[in-house]
Design a protein around this motif. Structure first.
Motif, PDB file in Angstrom:
ATOM      1  N   GLU A  31       0.853  -1.189   0.000  1.00 22.64           N
ATOM      2  CA  GLU A  31       0.000   0.000   0.000  1.00 22.64           C
ATOM      3  C   GLU A  31       0.888   1.238   0.000  1.00 22.64           C
ATOM      4  O   GLU A  31       1.863   1.308   0.750  1.00 22.64           O
ATOM      5  N   GLU A  32       0.547   2.210  -0.841  1.00 22.82           N
ATOM      6  CA  GLU A  32       1.342   3.435  -0.942  1.00 22.82           C
ATOM      7  C   GLU A  32       0.911   4.444   0.120  1.00 22.82           C
ATOM      8  O   GLU A  32       0.647   5.609  -0.163  1.00 22.82           O
ATOM      9  N   SER A  33       0.849   3.989   1.356  1.00 23.20           N
ATOM     10  CA  SER A  33       0.494   4.849   2.482  1.00 23.20           C
ATOM     11  C   SER A  33       0.920   4.139   3.749  1.00 23.20           C
ATOM     12  O   SER A  33       1.257   2.944   3.734  1.00 23.20           O
ATOM     13  N   THR A  98       3.224   0.665   3.124  1.00 22.89           N
ATOM     14  CA  THR A  98       2.942  -0.404   4.085  1.00 22.89           C
ATOM     15  C   THR A  98       2.984  -1.761   3.394  1.00 22.89           C
ATOM     16  O   THR A  98       2.455  -1.913   2.285  1.00 22.89           O
ATOM     17  N   VAL A  99       3.598  -2.724   4.052  1.00 17.31           N
ATOM     18  CA  VAL A  99       3.579  -4.113   3.601  1.00 17.31           C
ATOM     19  C   VAL A  99       2.652  -4.878   4.538  1.00 17.31           C
ATOM     20  O   VAL A  99       2.875  -4.913   5.749  1.00 17.31           O
ATOM     21  N   ARG A 100       1.621  -5.464   3.992  1.00 17.67           N
ATOM     22  CA  ARG A 100       0.681  -6.270   4.784  1.00 17.67           C
ATOM     23  C   ARG A 100       0.883  -7.745   4.457  1.00 17.67           C
ATOM     24  O   ARG A 100       0.745  -8.160   3.312  1.00 17.67           O
ATOM     25  N   ILE A 101       1.217  -8.505   5.478  1.00 15.12           N
ATOM     26  CA  ILE A 101       1.442  -9.943   5.322  1.00 15.12           C
ATOM     27  C   ILE A 101       0.221 -10.688   5.859  1.00 15.12           C
ATOM     28  O   ILE A 101      -0.221 -10.446   6.987  1.00 15.12           O
ATOM     29  N   ASP A 102      -0.337 -11.577   5.056  1.00 14.32           N
ATOM     30  CA  ASP A 102      -1.455 -12.418   5.477  1.00 14.32           C
ATOM     31  C   ASP A 102      -1.021 -13.871   5.414  1.00 14.32           C
ATOM     32  O   ASP A 102      -0.541 -14.342   4.375  1.00 14.32           O
TER      33      ASP A 102
END
Length: 227
Positions: A31-33, A98-102
């Motif tokens: 995400e670019e935020s 932001t890097v979101r790991i699922d």
């Protein structure tokens, strides 16, 4: 151990990690935020979520939405995953994104949190490699790689990468998170029914770090040596 990259085609980065009977899908979304509290710092962020699919343990596990509250174990594990990956992330190099790991467990046969950390790093590295290829970042924003493995003492014998029967009967159970350079990130250890000496702790740490070396090699082979 088998790591299959690109398992989810629509994710920015993904990997299916299989360790014995344990299978976990790890995806990374960019995400670019960043969260509002992070904006003033000019740094990036990384966070993780973890869950087990209803049939992952054989007997159906109710979803959180059915229970009306988050699963305490899942919350503890996803915090561990996030801490472990953040320990090797260069947030200045990542930039304000932001890097979101699922991490979603398909089948559980012990060591799901360890598999999630090991596969989560691969998914994140694959997602960020795309940004490196487009020139949005100069290099992968990691100080090092990170992986995790379980060890324990079962019937007096030290074992690496416990499956569920071994884990449930272990005299000592330990999860070790470490970097590719062998530096410790987190150690979770407990005894069942009796105490254990310092020498056993050292033996288990040596066994775990030997396993981390092998996992790191698997990670780098999957990523293509770009991390």
């Amino acid at each position: 151990m088998v790591i299959t990259p690109g398992f989810v085609s629509q994710a920015d980065g993904s990997a299916l990690i299989e360790a014995g009977g344990t299978r976990v899908i790890c995806t990374a979304s960019l995400e670019e935020s960043v969260p509002a509290w992070r904006e003033a710092a000019g740094l990036g962020w990384l966070t993780a979520e973890y869950g087990m699919l209803p049939a992952s343990t054989g007997r159906r596990k109710a979803r959180d939405v059915e229970k009306g509250r988050p699963d305490g174990r899942a919350t503890e594990i996803q915090r561990l995953i996030g801490r472990s990956l953040r320990a090797v992330t260069d947030f200045a190099a990542l930039g304000p994104r932001t890097v979101r790991i699922d991490c979603d467990v398909l089948e559980a046969d012990g060591g799901t949190r360890c598999a999630a950390i090991t596969g989560g790093y691969v998914a994140a590295a694959l997602a960020l490699s795309a940004l490196k290829d487009t020139g949005d970042i100069a290099a992968l924003p990691f100080h090092d790689s990170v992986a995790a493995i379980s060890v324990g003492i079962v019937d007096g014998q030290p074992l690496l990468d416990l499956d569920y029967p071994e884990d449930s009967s272990a005299d000592v159970d330990m999860n070790v998170v470490a970097t590719g350079a062998g530096r410790l990130v987190e150690v979770q250890a407990s005894a069942e029914g009796d105490t254990f000496p310092r020498e056993d702790l050292d033996r288990l740490l040596d066994l775990a770090l030997g396993g981390i070396v092998r996992l790191t090699a698997d990670q780098q082979a999957t990523i293509g040596g770009s991390a």
